[in-house]
Design a protein around this motif. Structure first.
Motif, PDB file in Angstrom:
ATOM      1  N   VAL A 241       0.835  -1.200   0.000  1.00  0.00           N
ATOM      2  CA  VAL A 241       0.000   0.000   0.000  1.00  0.00           C
ATOM      3  C   VAL A 241       0.871   1.253   0.000  1.00  0.00           C
ATOM      4  O   VAL A 241       0.604   2.215  -0.735  1.00  0.00           O
ATOM      5  N   ARG A 242       1.944   1.254   0.780  1.00  0.00           N
ATOM      6  CA  ARG A 242       2.840   2.425   0.824  1.00  0.00           C
ATOM      7  C   ARG A 242       3.486   2.667  -0.543  1.00  0.00           C
ATOM      8  O   ARG A 242       3.595   3.807  -1.001  1.00  0.00           O
ATOM      9  N   ARG A 243       3.933   1.588  -1.198  1.00  0.00           N
ATOM     10  CA  ARG A 243       4.543   1.746  -2.512  1.00  0.00           C
ATOM     11  C   ARG A 243       3.535   2.274  -3.531  1.00  0.00           C
ATOM     12  O   ARG A 243       3.862   3.125  -4.352  1.00  0.00           O
ATOM     13  N   TYR A 244       2.310   1.765  -3.451  1.00  0.00           N
ATOM     14  CA  TYR A 244       1.271   2.237  -4.371  1.00  0.00           C
ATOM     15  C   TYR A 244       0.973   3.713  -4.134  1.00  0.00           C
ATOM     16  O   TYR A 244       0.890   4.507  -5.089  1.00  0.00           O
ATOM     17  N   ASP A 245       0.820   4.119  -2.871  1.00  0.00           N
ATOM     18  CA  ASP A 245       0.535   5.518  -2.559  1.00  0.00           C
ATOM     19  C   ASP A 245       1.659   6.436  -3.032  1.00  0.00           C
ATOM     20  O   ASP A 245       1.408   7.548  -3.526  1.00  0.00           O
ATOM     21  N   ALA A 246       2.903   5.990  -2.899  1.00  0.00           N
ATOM     22  CA  ALA A 246       4.034   6.790  -3.360  1.00  0.00           C
ATOM     23  C   ALA A 246       4.005   6.937  -4.876  1.00  0.00           C
ATOM     24  O   ALA A 246       4.302   8.014  -5.420  1.00  0.00           O
ATOM     25  N   MET A 247       3.667   5.867  -5.591  1.00  0.00           N
ATOM     26  CA  MET A 247       3.568   5.925  -7.041  1.00  0.00           C
ATOM     27  C   MET A 247       2.459   6.886  -7.477  1.00  0.00           C
ATOM     28  O   MET A 247       2.625   7.679  -8.416  1.00  0.00           O
ATOM     29  N   VAL A 248       1.318   6.822  -6.789  1.00  0.00           N
ATOM     30  CA  VAL A 248       0.216   7.724  -7.115  1.00  0.00           C
ATOM     31  C   VAL A 248       0.649   9.172  -6.939  1.00  0.00           C
ATOM     32  O   VAL A 248       0.383  10.025  -7.805  1.00  0.00           O
ATOM     33  N   ALA A 249       1.327   9.481  -5.836  1.00  0.00           N
ATOM     34  CA  ALA A 249       1.796  10.853  -5.599  1.00  0.00           C
ATOM     35  C   ALA A 249       2.750  11.302  -6.703  1.00  0.00           C
ATOM     36  O   ALA A 249       2.673  12.441  -7.188  1.00  0.00           O
ATOM     37  N   GLU A 250       3.642  10.402  -7.118  1.00  0.00           N
ATOM     38  CA  GLU A 250       4.596  10.736  -8.183  1.00  0.00           C
ATOM     39  C   GLU A 250       3.891  10.988  -9.516  1.00  0.00           C
ATOM     40  O   GLU A 250       4.183  11.956 -10.218  1.00  0.00           O
ATOM     41  N   ARG A 251       2.943  10.101  -9.857  1.00  0.00           N
ATOM     42  CA  ARG A 251       2.199  10.261 -11.119  1.00  0.00           C
ATOM     43  C   ARG A 251       1.339  11.520 -11.089  1.00  0.00           C
ATOM     44  O   ARG A 251       1.232  12.231 -12.091  1.00  0.00           O
ATOM     45  N   HIS A 252       0.714  11.783  -9.945  1.00  0.00           N
ATOM     46  CA  HIS A 252      -0.118  12.983  -9.846  1.00  0.00           C
ATOM     47  C   HIS A 252       0.717  14.234 -10.086  1.00  0.00           C
ATOM     48  O   HIS A 252       0.283  15.162 -10.790  1.00  0.00           O
ATOM     49  N   ALA A 253       1.898  14.292  -9.510  1.00  0.00           N
ATOM     50  CA  ALA A 253       2.768  15.457  -9.707  1.00  0.00           C
ATOM     51  C   ALA A 253       3.104  15.621 -11.187  1.00  0.00           C
ATOM     52  O   ALA A 253       3.099  16.746 -11.728  1.00  0.00           O
ATOM     53  N   LYS A 254       3.398  14.508 -11.857  1.00  0.00           N
ATOM     54  CA  LYS A 254       3.710  14.565 -13.287  1.00  0.00           C
ATOM     55  C   LYS A 254       2.518  15.049 -14.090  1.00  0.00           C
ATOM     56  O   LYS A 254       2.638  15.942 -14.940  1.00  0.00           O
ATOM     57  N   TRP A 255       1.352  14.461 -13.836  1.00  0.00           N
ATOM     58  CA  TRP A 255       0.168  14.821 -14.611  1.00  0.00           C
ATOM     59  C   TRP A 255      -0.278  16.253 -14.330  1.00  0.00           C
ATOM     60  O   TRP A 255      -0.710  16.965 -15.245  1.00  0.00           O
ATOM     61  N   SER A 257       1.647  18.679 -13.678  1.00  0.00           N
ATOM     62  CA  SER A 257       2.578  19.544 -14.425  1.00  0.00           C
ATOM     63  C   SER A 257       2.219  19.602 -15.909  1.00  0.00           C
ATOM     64  O   SER A 257       2.626  20.530 -16.615  1.00  0.00           O
ATOM     65  N   MET A 258       1.454  18.613 -16.380  1.00  0.00           N
ATOM     66  CA  MET A 258       1.004  18.576 -17.771  1.00  0.00           C
ATOM     67  C   MET A 258      -0.339  19.277 -17.948  1.00  0.00           C
ATOM     68  O   MET A 258      -0.915  19.274 -19.039  1.00  0.00           O
ATOM     69  N   GLY A 259      -0.874  19.859 -16.882  1.00  0.00           N
ATOM     70  CA  GLY A 259      -2.169  20.513 -16.959  1.00  0.00           C
ATOM     71  C   GLY A 259      -3.346  19.574 -16.801  1.00  0.00           C
ATOM     72  O   GLY A 259      -4.457  19.885 -17.254  1.00  0.00           O
ATOM     73  N   LEU A 260      -3.104  18.421 -16.142  1.00  0.00           N
ATOM     74  CA  LEU A 260      -4.156  17.427 -15.929  1.00  0.00           C
ATOM     75  C   LEU A 260      -4.441  17.303 -14.437  1.00  0.00           C
ATOM     76  O   LEU A 260      -3.725  16.600 -13.719  1.00  0.00           O
ATOM     77  N   PRO A 261      -5.457  17.985 -13.918  1.00  0.00           N
ATOM     78  CA  PRO A 261      -5.803  17.828 -12.502  1.00  0.00           C
ATOM     79  C   PRO A 261      -6.006  16.351 -12.168  1.00  0.00           C
ATOM     80  O   PRO A 261      -6.624  15.612 -12.931  1.00  0.00           O
ATOM     81  N   SER A 262      -5.476  15.927 -11.025  1.00  0.00           N
ATOM     82  CA  SER A 262      -5.455  14.501 -10.710  1.00  0.00           C
ATOM     83  C   SER A 262      -5.857  14.173  -9.282  1.00  0.00           C
ATOM     84  O   SER A 262      -6.222  13.031  -8.996  1.00  0.00           O
ATOM     85  N   ALA A 263      -5.780  15.116  -8.375  1.00  0.00           N
ATOM     86  CA  ALA A 263      -6.003  14.839  -6.954  1.00  0.00           C
ATOM     87  C   ALA A 263      -7.430  14.381  -6.696  1.00  0.00           C
ATOM     88  O   ALA A 263      -8.383  14.788  -7.373  1.00  0.00           O
ATOM     89  N   GLU A 264      -7.576  13.545  -5.687  1.00  0.00           N
ATOM     90  CA  GLU A 264      -8.895  13.058  -5.296  1.00  0.00           C
ATOM     91  C   GLU A 264      -9.747  14.185  -4.728  1.00  0.00           C
ATOM     92  O   GLU A 264      -9.287  14.991  -3.921  1.00  0.00           O
ATOM     93  N   VAL A 265     -10.997  14.235  -5.183  1.00  0.00           N
ATOM     94  CA  VAL A 265     -12.025  15.089  -4.591  1.00  0.00           C
ATOM     95  C   VAL A 265     -13.199  14.182  -4.283  1.00  0.00           C
ATOM     96  O   VAL A 265     -13.739  13.542  -5.178  1.00  0.00           O
ATOM     97  N   ASP A 266     -13.582  14.089  -3.028  1.00  0.00           N
ATOM     98  CA  ASP A 266     -14.640  13.171  -2.622  1.00  0.00           C
ATOM     99  C   ASP A 266     -15.718  13.932  -1.867  1.00  0.00           C
ATOM    100  O   ASP A 266     -15.535  14.331  -0.719  1.00  0.00           O
ATOM    101  N   ARG A 267     -16.852  14.146  -2.530  1.00  0.00           N
ATOM    102  CA  ARG A 267     -18.006  14.798  -1.923  1.00  0.00           C
ATOM    103  C   ARG A 267     -19.265  13.965  -2.181  1.00  0.00           C
ATOM    104  O   ARG A 267     -20.345  14.501  -2.411  1.00  0.00           O
ATOM    105  N   LEU A 268     -19.099  12.663  -2.138  1.00  0.00           N
ATOM    106  CA  LEU A 268     -20.195  11.760  -2.480  1.00  0.00           C
ATOM    107  C   LEU A 268     -21.383  11.875  -1.539  1.00  0.00           C
ATOM    108  O   LEU A 268     -22.533  11.726  -1.972  1.00  0.00           O
TER     109      LEU A 268
END
Length: 421
Positions: A241-255, A257-268
């Motif tokens: 789980v820690r490795r997966y979360d770290a990968m998600v953080a890395e990919r989110h930062a990359k995306w 920077s490309m102009g692709l909002p990626s962070a979770e928004v949860d208002r269900l």
């Protein structure tokens, strides 16, 4: 509104009491899934008073193009007018009530009632009504309008006189997420409708968890990371789980920077117009939800140079979910037919200039979700048969893998409780 009498195995129940005693973290009592009276309340208060997803801008690409959708007993018409604006009307002639358009989709110059030829323009104004006399005022017989919102190419309607105002927050939040995929510049490569023999809430609950994915969706899980499903914390899973979360953080930062909002928004379950979004990494090549995880369409959407941008997921209450990738989009609409049947409509969107057989093969593009939809239909139908049994009792949700199911159920109970006293 007072609740109607409901019966379970011959015993009378009260909907207001059922709502009040709902136990958080547990599935709903059986009548919520099986009762005609509850279904009628759902259609009046959930589908009749909230924003519901009905289609995409490419459903009506040109002026005069229309699509129809049935919401309970309400036929709705969505049309693009001569100025390019998309409008929604009640698909009901103001003369004697005939449906104006019987087909699911088509193209018109004006809207002509097939019964007596009353004729409306694409803004809903009555243009022609023969034999009505000198005192007849056409301006008093416009088509009934339906509230419509276009969120970066996704179309939502609301049948209430006063729609929930917080939908503007949803639109403002989601537009930057969806807009880079340029839905308006896509076309519908394929649409498939299936009817599940189960209650619509079971369909939505099934969608809101992947607890069942490993054992039931071999095609879908090819492109999904196992740790994205949610795992109970154990010494065996913590490091993964820690490795997966770290990968998600890395990919989110990359995306990002490309102009692709990626962070979770949860208002269900914290908004009337509940929603959730997140851009999630895809496994292996990371390009698409296909059997080999490679792009299904060689003509990428928008101006993407890199096809490996993961999958943007977007969930809305009460009736949709969507997956946006670099090469295509898959969008899902759920529409209740009765307490025992639910329509699930899936659309695959590609760049409007992509050529079938050259840029994409439709069977390859649809393979994953064709299989997944069939598997989910079986699961929903088996659940529906089970909840009709006298042996059924509400069961506990997993606090790790079914949190979104709880949020759906919580939203539903809270929204219905606002109207049932």
């Amino acid at each position: 509104m007072s609740s109607s009498p409901i019966h379970l195995h011959g015993k009378p129940l009260n909907l207001a009491d059922m709502l009040a005693r709902r136990q958080q973290g547990y599935s709903l009592e059986a009548p919520f899934y099986t009762s005609r009276e509850v279904f009628d309340a759902d259609m009046e208060h959930i589908f009749g008073k909230h924003w519901i997803y009905v289609g995409v801008e490419p459903d009506v690409p040109e002026p005069g193009d229309y699509v129809t959708v049935q919401v309970g007993e309400k036929p709705i018409l969505i049309v693009r007018d001569d100025d390019g604006e998309i409008r929604a009307f009640h698909n009901v002639c103001r003369h004697r009530g005939s449906r104006l358009c019987a087909d699911e989709r088509g193209a018109v110059g004006n809207l002509v009632c097939p019964y007596h030829q009353w004729t409306y323009n694409l803004q809903g104004q009555l243009l022609f009504a023969e034999h009505m006399g000198a005192d007849f005022d056409p301006s008093k017989h416009r088509l009934g309008t339906v509230h419509l919102k276009n969120v970066a190419g996704l179309l939502f309607i609301c049948l209430a006189d006063e729609p929930p105002a917080d939908f503007e927050e949803l639109a403002a939040t989601m537009t930057p997420y969806i807009a880079p995929h340029q839905v308006a510049n896509t076309k519908i490569a394929k649409q498939i409708d299936i009817i599940e023999q189960g209650n619509w809430k079971l369909t939505m609950e099934n969608n809101r968890e992947c607890y069942h994915c490993t054992g039931n969706h071999p095609e879908l899980t090819i492109s999904l990371y196992a740790y994205s499903y949610g795992f109970a914390p154990t010494p065996e899973t913590d490091e993964g789980v820690r490795r997966y979360d770290a990968m998600v953080a890395e990919r989110h930062a990359k995306w990002e920077s490309m102009g692709l909002p990626s962070a979770e928004v949860d208002r269900l379950d914290s908004m009337i117009s509940g929603f959730r979004t997140q851009r999630m990494p895809l496994d292996k090549t990371g390009e698409s939800q296909t059997l080999n995880t490679r792009r299904a369409c060689n003509r990428l959407l928008a101006n993407f140079e890199d096809g490996a941008i993961g999958g943007l997921s977007f969930w809305t209450q009460p009736n949709s979910w969507h997956h946006f990738m670099g090469d295509h989009i898959v969008t899902f609409m759920v529409m209740p037919l009765d307490q025992d049947r639910t329509l699930v409509r899936t659309k695959w969107l590609v760049h409007k200039d992509a050529v079938e057989g050259v840029d994409y093969q439709i069977d390859n593009m649809t393979a994953v979700w064709d299989a997944t939809n069939a598997q989910d239909r079986r699961l929903v139908e088996e659940s529906h048969l089970g909840v009709k049994s006298p042996a059924y009792r509400p069961g506990p949700y997993s606090p790790y893998t079914e949190t979104l199911v709880e949020k759906f159920s919580n939203w539903y109970i809270n929204r219905l409780s606002a109207y049932i006293k």
